[in-house]
Design an enzyme around this catalytic site. Structure first.
Site: not given
Ligand code: ARG
Length: 466
Positions: A296, A283, A289, A162
């Site tokens: 992804e 970014s 960043k 979890h």
């Protein structure tokens, strides 16, 4: 034999009008099935050799056709072939060019054959090779994961359920879970070879042929294992396509789960790994960043695999047996899936080879959230002879106390522990140690260091043997 005049479709004697412009444009499969040219020529050569052996065509014609086919292959390889998009597909293009090269004798090539069995033969031949290439990529992936595991047997990480800290694990053990996933993928692709090894060539349009062909001969020539049993089923069957799509999907699901996990581990909150600068993007506004875009990308592409298999399933659902135009789309779906899987596996390999493990923060996270609580319960069962449920409750009380005092379990003093469980001695602290916890999981398949070493060896052996 009818002549293929002026690059017109072979059926122009019967069908008097040209196809509607729109359908001519969208109805063909040439832009897609061009990729099958080698398999198409290989299949045709085997077919005419068989026709000659069976005395259906003579020696001179056989040689002429094979000469022409080899020349066409050369032209396509050398990009000197003029593809004619008015002719529906690669099969028609090759046949048409054969007429140009050797004249009317080209008309013998399609004796005892239909494009229906031809196209399945080509696709099966292509898929066999593609499957073998994917298996090599899967082997590379597992070798890279095993290398990383070898270096991280004693790297301690928190195991989660979890996404809450659960029990400490060796990072190597965790990585070996990925190895098992890709081993199953490899097995799936290997198993697919069984049906791919059934030769469709010779079933004709759907009923077989009245010529005395020898399907065992083309089976051998094309390195299939046996001819298919039923002509109607052969023309209709795309189960081998579904098998490929499902195996690819399962593999891509594995990739997406790993990618997602690495995204979480790479987040600032977890900070368990860092991605090499080669595998992040920046970014446009936030100068600090380093985003895990490649991961992804891998996670997102699984959507494409799901879409691809859904397309094929939808095409097949309720389709009566034999050939229908609907089936033409199978190739585009297969090629897209294959190409994406190869990219995804290669990119995952890059990620694995360039992963930076933040051992210290993994260890520190593993020490949070009372991850040795189960070890303590087990210890109480063993030492004090309690039933597990009683030990569980006593441990929960000790955890409540530690939480109240803002301490980790091993930071509690013995007298504090003894307030709850008076019979526990100093030995209890060994149990609360993360390394000891990991090493105590000696049950088969568990995370103990000994087990991991054995499993790495076993996985390497399996990879070579299987
Ligand atoms: N272009 C067709 C395909 O790829 C070839 C099979 C044609 N057969 C037929 N009966 N029209 O599916």
């Amino acid at each position: 034999m009818s002549k293929n005049k002026n690059n017109k479709p072979i059926w122009s004697t019967r069908i008097k009008k040209n196809a509607s412009n729109l359908f001519k444009k969208v109805g063909g499969s040439l832009p897609i099935d061009k990729r099958l040219f080698k398999e198409d020529i290989e299949g045709s050569i085997a077919h005419v050799e068989m026709l000659y052996k069976q005395k259906i065509i003579n020696f001179r014609i056989k040689n002429k056709i094979i000469w022409g086919l080899k020349r066409i292959k050369n032209e396509i390889v050398k990009k000197k072939f003029n593809f004619n998009y008015d002719l529906e597909d690669i099969h028609m293009n090759i046949e048409n060019r054969l007429f140009e090269l050797i004249g009317d004798d080209a008309g013998y090539v399609h004796t005892a054959r239909s494009r229906n069995d031809q196209v399945i033969t080509d696709l099966k031949l292509w898929l066999k090779e593609a499957t073998k290439k994917i298996i090599i990529l899967l082997d590379n992936t597992n070798s890279n994961i095993l290398n990383l595991a070898q270096k991280n047997i004693r790297t301690i990480m928190p195991g989660f359920t979890h996404l809450k800290n659960a029990q400490p694990l060796s990072l190597a053990h965790y990585l070996l879970a990925y190895v098992e996933m890709f081993k199953r993928d490899k097995k799936k692709f290997k198993n697919n070879l069984e049906f791919l090894d059934e030769n469709p060539l010779g079933v004709g349009a759907l009923s077989g042929t009245s010529f005395k062909i020898d399907r065992n001969y083309t089976t051998k020539k094309l390195k299939f294992k046996k001819p298919t049993n039923n002509s109607v089923d052969t023309i209709s069957d795309r189960d081998f396509v579904l098998d490929f799509l499902y195996s690819s999907l399962a593999c891509s699901l594995h990739i997406s789960r790993i990618a997602e996990e690495l995204i979480i581990w790479n987040s600032d909150a977890f900070n368990m790994i860092t991605l090499n600068d080669k595998l992040v993007t920046g970014s446009s506004i936030m100068p600090q960043k380093k985003n895990p875009d490649p991961l992804e990308y891998l996670r997102g592409k699984t959507g494409i695999f799901i879409g691809n298999i859904n397309s094929m399933i939808s095409i097949l659902k309720g389709l009566p047996l034999s050939y229908f135009k609907d089936l033409q789309d199978d190739k585009e779906i297969v090629f897209k899936t294959n190409d994406q899987l190869k990219i995804s596996l290669s990119l995952l390999n890059d990620v694995i080879k360039n992963l930076i493990i933040n051992k210290k923060s993994m260890l520190s996270l593993a020490g949070k959230g009372f991850t040795t609580a189960t070890d303590l319960s087990d210890y109480i069962v063993r030492e004090l002879g309690y039933p597990f449920r009683k030990a569980y409750i006593q441990t929960a009380k000790i955890i409540n106390l530690a939480e109240k005092k803002n301490k980790k379990l091993h930071e509690l003093e013995l007298k504090e522990i003894n307030q709850i469980e008076p019979k526990l001695t100093l030995n209890v602290y060994k149990i609360l140690n993360l390394e000891n916890s990991i090493n105590s999981k000696k049950s088969y398949g568990g995370t103990s260091f000994e087990n991991i070493k054995k499993m790495i060896k076993k996985a390497k052996k399996w990879q070579k043997k299987f």
